[in-house]
Write a protein that holds these residues in place. Structure first.
Motif, PDB file in Angstrom:
ATOM      1  N   UNK A   1       7.986  16.741  -2.467  1.00  0.00           N
ATOM      2  CA  UNK A   1       6.853  17.457  -2.731  1.00  0.00           C
ATOM      3  C   UNK A   1       6.625  17.889  -4.142  1.00  0.00           C
ATOM      4  N   UNK A   2       7.699  17.659  -4.939  1.00  0.00           N
ATOM      5  CA  UNK A   2       7.299  17.913  -6.567  1.00  0.00           C
ATOM      6  C   UNK A   2       6.437  16.906  -7.073  1.00  0.00           C
ATOM      7  N   UNK A   3       6.318  15.636  -6.392  1.00  0.00           N
ATOM      8  CA  UNK A   3       5.635  14.353  -6.768  1.00  0.00           C
ATOM      9  C   UNK A   3       4.248  14.454  -6.321  1.00  0.00           C
ATOM     10  N   UNK A   4       3.959  15.501  -5.336  1.00  0.00           N
ATOM     11  CA  UNK A   4       2.745  15.348  -4.512  1.00  0.00           C
ATOM     12  C   UNK A   4       1.461  15.424  -5.483  1.00  0.00           C
ATOM     13  N   UNK A   5       1.315  16.239  -6.280  1.00  0.00           N
ATOM     14  CA  UNK A   5       0.439  16.323  -7.246  1.00  0.00           C
ATOM     15  C   UNK A   5       0.134  14.991  -8.232  1.00  0.00           C
ATOM     16  N   UNK A   6       1.319  14.399  -8.342  1.00  0.00           N
ATOM     17  CA  UNK A   6       1.266  13.254  -9.440  1.00  0.00           C
ATOM     18  C   UNK A   6       0.513  11.948  -9.016  1.00  0.00           C
ATOM     19  N   UNK A   7      -0.233  11.825  -7.755  1.00  0.00           N
ATOM     20  CA  UNK A   7      -0.695  10.653  -7.170  1.00  0.00           C
ATOM     21  C   UNK A   7       0.052   9.774  -6.717  1.00  0.00           C
ATOM     22  N   UNK A   8       1.468   9.990  -6.569  1.00  0.00           N
ATOM     23  CA  UNK A   8       2.766   9.030  -6.027  1.00  0.00           C
ATOM     24  C   UNK A   8       2.432   9.376  -4.366  1.00  0.00           C
TER      25      UNK A   8
ATOM     26  N   UNK B   1       3.621  11.890   6.035  1.00  0.00           N
ATOM     27  CA  UNK B   1       3.030  13.156   6.392  1.00  0.00           C
ATOM     28  C   UNK B   1       2.792  14.076   5.198  1.00  0.00           C
ATOM     29  N   UNK B   2       3.783  14.031   4.516  1.00  0.00           N
ATOM     30  CA  UNK B   2       3.895  15.078   3.142  1.00  0.00           C
ATOM     31  C   UNK B   2       2.503  14.769   2.244  1.00  0.00           C
ATOM     32  N   UNK B   3       2.271  13.887   2.500  1.00  0.00           N
ATOM     33  CA  UNK B   3       0.655  13.397   1.662  1.00  0.00           C
ATOM     34  C   UNK B   3      -0.339  14.397   2.186  1.00  0.00           C
ATOM     35  N   UNK B   4      -0.235  14.873   3.412  1.00  0.00           N
ATOM     36  CA  UNK B   4      -1.184  15.670   3.905  1.00  0.00           C
ATOM     37  C   UNK B   4      -0.847  16.999   4.266  1.00  0.00           C
TER      38      UNK B   4
END
Ligand SMILES: Cc1cc2nc3c(=O)[nH]c(=O)nc-3n(C[C@H](O)[C@H](O)[C@H](O)COP(=O)(O)OP(=O)(O)OC[C@H]3O[C@@H](n4cnc5c(N)ncnc54)[C@H](O)[C@@H]3O)c2cc1C
Ligand SMILES: Cc1cc2nc3c(=O)[nH]c(=O)nc-3n(C[C@H](O)[C@H](O)[C@H](O)COP(=O)(O)OP(=O)(O)OC[C@H]3O[C@@H](n4cnc5c(N)ncnc54)[C@H](O)[C@@H]3O)c2cc1C
Lengths: 664, 664
Positions: free
Chosen positions: B442-449, B457-460
């Motif tokens: 979750x913490x890396x979601x913003x980072x483009x990774x 699914x976390x990407x969505x």
């Protein structure tokens, strides 16, 4: 020399007076003193040792049980124990035995269903154990459905006798405790047949074995039904199988308080109301609830103490590691069970009062509360025993690997406890009865008949279903009124929804069958409300002792909010709380765990269990777990020799490749 | 003469091709044929009898195990069994034994952590069983926290040896299977100390017993740790205790694939990536998931067959009573477990693929998927084993009183299965690891990774948390896309909420500790999504056989909607579904049960278990329950005599009042 106590620091941390809490747990100063005294008598007596029980063969275990009963009986007489002391003694001896059924089922059955004359004849012998009896109801083919029993008792007017017979394989009596090897007599439930008419199931006193040499009487086939769950555990009991081949008994051995068969074979209902038999049932179920709190508190005591000894991870600067009881996951699994133990204790206490109350009413021919009392005891029997069985196993898991060792005490406790979910009424069958009662209550709401007792809240169903929980912050969840309302709204909402869905079916019985899974959930909600409300009522009493009431308030909140979290779907679906309020309940729960933490050891000390009773190395009062685990291991018979029996036949040939053919 | 089959009518009712379903369950026609063949070999061999296991003393049970292993070994050689056949053979022999650890842990440890040279030296001996090994990691004081192990391995440059030593009581090795009595060798985990420096835990091959006479070598104290849960069950295994008193081993017995100690005592990390060891872990956990589906299906098979034989209540016009499997409460407890068995089977299959995939990647130095694979296997290990343990006990309860008999097979199955919740990583410790990974994701979601694999699914997440489930009628819940979205939204919502709450803490570690109970729930939601999505993926494949795919679709829906109902609070709280949609899911679930009902017996027949393997009278293929229960009872040693041993000492004196004093 000071005694070793690994928990000393924990005990110092307690914020309340443990001695006073012991009194609250026991029920009164007298109960506490009495219970404590009897526990010591048992613990100090080498005959009552039980630490080697799981290593005994079935035969040796059964013999050990016979020995303990005989010894207990001797001590009871020598010490002139009173009835309550006798009960405590059996409790602390803690080994299922034929005497449980003799005193707990055989005698009560005669008291409850025998005429005065029959009682005068049989009870003195039974009280003195000149005969040993059991309660033979269940058959291979029928348990829950008592009306389906197949054993027959046919009246023979020529000889003035009943002929007891097992017409089919499935009619074999199966399960009665004490039947297999110990009992000389039984109360046998059989279909009464007279004049060709089947009059349904009645009780009969039947002698099974000779009083001279204990051999089975002619026409009687009797034996033990074999191994049950676990080692030790319930295998000390001779649950039995019994078949009759036209066994004759005198007419006066039918239990005749509610119905009689005359010399001519005429069947006559007496004017004694049938409902009287319910009194015994309430008594027995009340005892099961109280047993649940004992078994649960025992498991919780073990897991709590061990969780304070066990350290794993989290060492900082090579200091000691973290006690696992400090982990929030451990707390969130353990503390609700601790709270449940107290909750079940208090609802059990209330059931004792209810039993007295209902008995008085019955004597005054007031049967009005019976349906509600019946539903309430059936339901509480069900939810407390199910929760306790699950909780014991959770406590075992909370002890990690070591909980799997017999010496942790938890495997045997689980195995011996779980049948409580099945006997005296299968828990799901019980809940269906509660549900039936609830649906009746709802259907009568319009009729002006006001629901009473534990269903009084149903009278406010309409209001409850519209009310919105007023929680605005996590703290608001500490208010008893808020909790109570939420539980009432949930229970009422679920019952009313079920009733509405039922009304869509043209055939109500079909509807009930179809929706039974939902109905069971509504019944659970109703019963949990009872437990919560009785806990809250308890707190309205005066409770002396520094900090004692405060601790109980915390535990009451833990119990209630844990249920809110666990059944959140129910609470939100019935509209009484919002998801946000649900999250706040959960937040409050976490804060409460921190308040329980420093008191955890003292809260389980308050159960006042001796190490003998706990029978668990992990739960030892002094916390000296590792040394004792280590010492205990070497007692296993496998360790009699360094090289195991079988080495020469089965290991050496493999190692030395004598087994190999040339092919490999 | 036609064979007796009480289930014949049930089998006729099935709406699908059972033979084809057997192939689906087994994995392939080849697997089915092979498994079926080996099962028969075992079932027909008298040495592999296990119906008397719960009656054996510890010593006899252990000897019986040695005998079975020796016999299995002989058969393996005689029949030239292939590796997969050998594995199946051990599976069907179905008795925990030292060989499990020898082949399952000792050999893999050497393969995974030994250098080529070490493998060449040790593996041939091990494969031929010229030595017997175990895996000695856990100590009395440390299990979960492997880094806290206390056993030391100190390098002595003078003699070019390691000195293995147990410095404290809590450093005693404790639990390793096969250690107590059978093993001649062990892979021992100990703190490597060289030149005064503690270099952490490493593995060492240590000989424990003489190959001449099996006696423990000098400096070695070894034994069995004593009785464990249940009778029979895991007591066939010699889980052991082991202490070292300055035991010397040559330097080349340290497992040196990832790190070495030179002749001079210098510690050198090799260039073999450490991550390689994770391969073995994935393999072992994959096996635990597959074992879960086996244990669960076995329990479900027993409970389903018995529920179709057992009749209780509901007789109309004195016809037969209702089979208890027709009660909706029974269905609502049993059918989700049946569906879970299939669900776990397919996710297990997928894990097998994942293992191959990750192995190939590791060989190509691609470690990118490791964290996700690790989290996914740890989490699936946890939720499938926890669910299976609970389910076995529920199946036992579903059999009423008779489920409590050892001859039902369920008590032993439970006792032997439950440690799977603890070994190979305590289930809660595992879930915390999953949670840690989720929070990182979750913490890396913003980072483009972009999150991959099971976390794609976390990407969505943002989209998912806003989407509203489109169910308008109960039927809509049958759409895979609807189910998948609801599970994704719930899992994403719970993880994101946890992450948000975490961010309120200034110290993230403190926050993680404080919120760990919520984090565990988020981890469970994530893992349940994996199981559901792999079931749905399976259904996208071509599945031949009349009606087979249809049945699997029903089961997939049952599994998913059962979880929706059970965790309704989660689903509603994260906003993805409304209470009304929750009620519709429940309604659909009820309809699905009616569709499962006629196929229930055939669906458990598809597991293709022999009566030998099931080892349960209630689960017999032919349903001839009552006669066999009755026959079995008489085999208990207590029934050797009509009058029990102990009568003269302990029963007669009571009956004859020799115990009484004059006072009574
Ligand atoms: C340790 C032990 C001690 C016992 N001691 C005694 C004793 O001393 N004397 C004695 O007479 N008996 C004794 N019993 C027997 C006990 O009372 C019965 O086992 C119990 O009543 C449950 O009945 P059953 O076994 O017929 O279960 P069943 O009714 O066969 O239950 C099987 C399944 O069917 C379900 N079911 C049954 N009816 C319905 C329904 N109408 N609707 C929905 N679901 C239903 C149940 O929920 C359960 O899941 C003992 C049993 C045990 C295990
Ligand atoms: C039947 C059986 C066979 C075994 N076979 C082997 C074998 O062959 N070889 C071998 O080496 N070992 C073996 N073991 C040991 C096994 O691997 C350990 O028991 C297991 O790893 C659990 O560790 P533990 O017992 O230390 O549990 P603990 O870690 O002590 O767990 C106790 C409690 O603390 C909690 N807890 C622990 N750490 C944390 C944390 N950080 N946060 C939150 N909660 C925490 C746990 O959830 C649990 O509730 C076996 C065990 C069993 C029961």
């Amino acid at each position: 020399m000071e005694a070793l106590d690994y928990h000393a620091e924990e005990r110092r941390k307690a914020e309340f007076d443990v001695e006073e809490m012991k009194v609250v747990w026991a029920g009164s100063p007298h109960e506490y003193e009495m219970s404590d005294r009897v526990a010591r008598v048992v613990a100090s007596d080498p005959v009552f040792r039980k630490d080697n029980r799981t290593m005994l063969s079935r035969k040796d275990l059964f013999k050990d049980t016979l020995r303990k009963v005989a010894h207990a009986w001797k001590r009871i007489i020598e010490l002139h124990l009173s009835e309550e002391e006798v009960n405590k003694l059996w409790f602390y001896v803690d080994q299922p035995a034929y005497a449980d059924l003799h005193f707990g089922m055989f005698i009560p059955a005669i008291k409850g269903q025998g005429t005065d004359e029959q009682q005068e004849k049989w009870l003195p012998m039974a009280y003195k154990m000149q005969i040993i009896g059991c309660y033979a109801q269940t058959e291979l083919g029928h348990g829950s459905n008592v009306q389906g029993l197949e054993t027959t008792a046919t009246f023979d007017p020529q000889t003035d006798e009943f002929v007891i017979h097992s017409p089919t394989l499935t009619s074999s009596k199966w399960w009665p405790g004490g039947l297999g090897k110990a009992s000389t007599h039984a109360v046998v439930y059989a279909r009464l047949i007279t004049d060709g008419q089947d009059l349904g199931v009645h009780g009969f006193i039947v002698q099974l074995r000779s009083l001279d040499d204990h051999s089975p009487l002619p026409g009687i086939t009797v034996g033990d039904i074999g191994m049950k769950f676990g080692s030790g555990a319930y295998n000390s009991m001779d649950n039995g199988v019994l078949r009759f081949d036209h066994v004759r008994i005198p007419r006066n051995q039918m239990l005749m308080s509610v119905a009689q068969v005359t010399r001519e074979g005429k069947y006559i209902q007496s004017d004694v109301p049938r409902q009287l038999v319910y009194g015994t049932m309430v008594f027995i179920r009340q005892k099961i609830v109280s047993d649940a709190s004992c078994a649960l508190s025992r498991a919780v005591c073990i897991a709590t103490r061990y969780s304070a000894v066990r350290r794993q991870f989290g060492s900082q600067n090579s200091g000691p590691e973290t006690q696992v009881i400090n982990y929030k996951t451990q707390q969130s699994r353990l503390f609700p069970l601790l709270a449940s133990a107290y909750a079940f204790r208090f609802v059990g206490e209330w059931l004792k009062w209810l039993y007295t109350d209902v008995t008085q009413r019955l004597q005054a021919n007031d049967f009005s509360t019976l349906p509600e009392v019946h539903a309430c005891t059936a339901g509480l029997k069900s939810i407390t025993s199910s929760a306790t069985a699950d909780a014991i196993e959770e406590c075992r898991k909370l002890c990690g690997g070591h909980g799997y060792l017999s010496s942790s005490g938890l495997p045997e406790l689980f195995a011996v406890y779980v049948p409580a979910c099945t006997y005296e009424g299968d828990n799901f069958v019980m809940l269906l009865q509660v549900a039936r009662f609830l649906m009746k209550t709802v259907s009568q709401l319009g009729s002006g008949k006001k629901p009473v007792g534990t269903t009084a809240y149903m009278g406010r169903a309409e209001h409850l279903m519209q009310c919105c929980c007023e929680v605005e912050s996590a703290e608001d969840w500490l208010k008893p009124s808020v909790i109570l309302e939420a539980f009432e709204a949930r229970a009422a909402g679920m019952s009313v929804t079920c009733a509405k869905n039922l009304s869509k079916f043209s055939n109500p019985e079909e509807g009930f069958a179809e929706l039974s899974a939902d109905l069971v959930e509504a019944a659970v909600a109703h019963c949990q409300l009872i437990v919560v409300s009785k806990f809250i009522e308890k707190l309205q009493q005066d409770i002396p002792g520094k900090g004692v009431k405060r601790q109980l308030e915390i535990l009451c909140n833990v119990y209630a909010l844990y249920l809110v979290h666990k059944h959140l779907g129910d609470f939100i679906s019935t509209g009484c709380i919002t998801p946000k309020q649900g999250a706040q309940a959960n937040e409050q729960l976490r804060l409460l765990y921190s308040q329980v933490r420093p008191n955890a050891i003292a809260l389980v000390d308050a159960f006042n269990y001796t190490d003998h009773y706990l029978s668990s190395i992990l739960g030892r009062y002094d916390g000296n777990v590792y040394q004792k685990l280590y010492d205990e291991a070497w007692k296993d018979p496998l360790n009699d020799t360094d090289v195991p029996d079988g080495y020469h036949e089965y290991i050496r040939p493999i190692l030395k490749q004598h087994i190999l053919t040339a092919r490999l």
